[in-house]
Every structure is written in C-alpha cells, then in structure tokens.
Write a protein that holds these residues in place. Structure first.
Motif, mmCIF file in Angstrom:
data_model
loop_
_atom_site.group_PDB
_atom_site.id
_atom_site.type_symbol
_atom_site.label_atom_id
_atom_site.label_comp_id
_atom_site.label_asym_id
_atom_site.label_seq_id
_atom_site.Cartn_x
_atom_site.Cartn_y
_atom_site.Cartn_z
ATOM 1 N N ALA A 166 -13.062 3.931 2.581
ATOM 2 C CA ALA A 166 -11.763 4.525 2.884
ATOM 3 C C ALA A 166 -10.881 3.565 3.670
ATOM 4 C CB ALA A 166 -11.956 5.816 3.672
ATOM 5 N N LEU A 167 -11.455 2.896 4.662
ATOM 6 C CA LEU A 167 -10.695 1.925 5.448
ATOM 7 C C LEU A 167 -10.210 0.771 4.580
ATOM 8 C CD1 LEU A 167 -12.819 1.824 8.734
ATOM 9 C CD2 LEU A 167 -10.481 2.692 8.498
ATOM 10 N N CYS A 168 -11.071 0.319 3.677
ATOM 11 C CA CYS A 168 -10.687 -0.768 2.774
ATOM 12 C C CYS A 168 -9.543 -0.333 1.866
ATOM 13 C CB CYS A 168 -11.884 -1.206 1.930
ATOM 14 S SG CYS A 168 -13.108 -2.184 2.817
ATOM 15 N N ASP A 169 -9.625 0.867 1.345
ATOM 16 C CA ASP A 169 -8.574 1.376 0.472
ATOM 17 C C ASP A 169 -7.248 1.442 1.227
ATOM 18 O OD1 ASP A 169 -6.918 2.718 -1.294
ATOM 19 O OD2 ASP A 169 -8.418 4.199 -1.864
ATOM 20 N N LEU A 170 -7.261 2.018 2.424
ATOM 21 C CA LEU A 170 -6.045 2.147 3.225
ATOM 22 C C LEU A 170 -5.468 0.778 3.562
ATOM 23 C CD1 LEU A 170 -4.034 3.861 4.841
ATOM 24 C CD2 LEU A 170 -5.637 3.753 6.766
ATOM 25 N N GLU A 171 -6.315 -0.128 4.039
ATOM 26 C CA GLU A 171 -5.832 -1.449 4.461
ATOM 27 C C GLU A 171 -5.295 -2.248 3.287
ATOM 28 O OE1 GLU A 171 -5.460 -5.519 5.384
ATOM 29 O OE2 GLU A 171 -6.947 -4.750 3.959
ATOM 30 N N MET A 172 -5.988 -2.217 2.157
ATOM 31 C CA MET A 172 -5.543 -2.995 1.000
ATOM 32 C C MET A 172 -4.251 -2.424 0.418
ATOM 33 S SD MET A 172 -7.350 -5.683 0.388
ATOM 34 C CE MET A 172 -7.083 -6.071 -1.354
ATOM 35 N N THR A 173 -4.075 -1.116 0.478
ATOM 36 C CA THR A 173 -2.834 -0.519 -0.002
ATOM 37 C C THR A 173 -1.668 -0.907 0.895
ATOM 38 O OG1 THR A 173 -4.064 1.364 -0.908
ATOM 39 C CG2 THR A 173 -1.689 1.631 -0.673
ATOM 40 N N ILE A 174 -1.885 -0.833 2.208
ATOM 41 C CA ILE A 174 -0.847 -1.246 3.160
ATOM 42 C C ILE A 174 -0.500 -2.718 2.963
ATOM 43 C CG2 ILE A 174 -0.400 -1.714 5.602
ATOM 44 C CD1 ILE A 174 -1.890 0.850 6.276
ATOM 45 N N THR A 175 -1.521 -3.566 2.889
ATOM 46 C CA THR A 175 -1.305 -5.001 2.749
ATOM 47 C C THR A 175 -0.600 -5.337 1.441
ATOM 48 O OG1 THR A 175 -3.211 -5.544 4.136
ATOM 49 C CG2 THR A 175 -2.454 -7.243 2.614
ATOM 50 N N GLY A 176 -1.045 -4.720 0.362
ATOM 51 C CA GLY A 176 -0.411 -4.975 -0.926
ATOM 52 C C GLY A 176 1.059 -4.606 -0.919
#
Length: 216
Positions: A87-97
C-alpha cells in the motif's frame, strides 16, 4: 448562483496556476514575478495575489495538486491490500509519478535547492504536511486491521515515510529521464525495512523473546 460563482473561481484559479507553470518553465522560478504570471493568465496582479498570495503560493498549489489527486486516486484502492508495504509503495509511486509528470526536470532542478536550503520553507512544509496526512491515514487503516503495532506513533512513522520518499525523490527528479522502475525498487526495499525492522527475530524461549513478551 453561488455554485456558478464557485465554479468560475475554481476555473480562474486553475487558469492562473497553468499560466504560472508555463512562465516558471520559460523563465525559471527565481526570475518569475507576480506581474509576469498575471500577464500570462490575462488577469491583473492583484487577482493573482487574491487567489494565491504570492508566486510562492502558486508554486505550493502546483506541488499540492498532484499529491491531492494521487491520494484521492489511491484512497480506496490501497485499502484492499493486506500488506502495508504494498500500500505504501502504491501511494508513493502514484504521488511521485504525478509530480514527475506535472513539473519538468528543469524546474525541479531549480526548486529542489530552495527546498533543501530552507528557502520558501512555508511552501515545502505545507506540501509535505499534506503527504504526511495521507500516509498517516493509510497507517491508521492498517493498525485498525491489526497489521501494525498498536503502540506505534503513526505521526512519526508517516514523517519517516515522507522523509525517506523525499530523499529518493530528490535523486529521481534530478534525472533528465527519471528511472521510475529503479525508484520503485528502492522504495519497496526502504518500506520493507521500515515495516519489518533490522533485528534478528528472537528465538522462542530466549532472553530477547522473554523481554519482548514483558514489554508487551
């Protein structure tokens, strides 16, 4: 009528922000003035000030919008995960992208030193606070499901998540062609380390195991 006025205000705000981004790209952040933003948007300088306060306020809006959108996009999806790391990876990668798409590398290279040097601190503090709140909400969800320790200081953990992501983002944003795959692998390792720790699991019946039981 009030709904129409509000929609018109939002449209004008978006118009000014879009014009400001174009000017930031062309002139650089330091050389941009409220007047040049107003000229590009076809409004008066007082109108820009009325909506954003300053050019720093416009920058904050440009930084926050991709984050708000990412948090909204993932708010329901990430809650279906059974692993907080995923979940953290999904959130962070979406924000970063979203951030990489919204602001070009040339502009990031100018504003990152401002961020790191503490210039325009109120802008970057407000920007980070929004991401911390999103991470904290996610962590609360997983603690309520029994997947995180009940005694965790979730505000602190959310700030650690944000700080870790910021360090990686600085490196990523400096690249002309950001390597999102490598960034994603690094963040997964970082979040796994955060969630699982680095200590060797205590052996059953050992001293450390007994201490752990007493600590609970």
């Amino acid at each position: 009528m009030s709904g129409l006025r509000e929609r018109q205000k939002q449209e004008r705000r978006a118009l000014i922000a879009e014009a400001a981004l174009s000017v930031f790209k062309s002139n650089g952040f330091a050389a941009t003035t409220v007047e040049s933003i107003a000229n590009a948007a076809g409004v008066s300088p007082p109108t820009v000030v009325n909506y954003f306060g300053s050019k720093q306020g416009v920058l904050l809006a440009l930084l926050q919008e991709p984050d708000y959108r990412a948090i909204q996009e993932t708010s329901e999806r990430v809650r279906d995960y059974t692993d907080p790391v995923d979940a953290l990876c999904d959130l962070e990668m979406t924000i970063t992208g979203n951030q990489i798409k919204a602001i070009p590398a040339s502009l990031w290279r100018e504003i990152i030193p401002l961020w790191l040097n503490g210039d325009a601190d109120e802008v970057f503090r407000a920007w980070n606070d929004a991401v911390v709140e999103g991470s904290q909400s996610l962590l609360v969800h997983f603690r309520e499901r029994g997947l995180l320790r009940k005694d965790l200081d979730l505000v602190f953990v959310a700030r650690v998540v944000n700080d870790w992501a910021n360090i990686a983002f600085v490196r990523l944003a400096a690249q002309d062609e950001p390597d999102m795959e490598a960034h994603g692998e690094y963040m997964r390792q970082a979040f796994t380390l955060l969630c699982e720790g680095i200590a060797e699991p205590a052996k059953v019946g050992g001293t450390r195991a007994r201490k752990a039981v007493r600590a609970r």
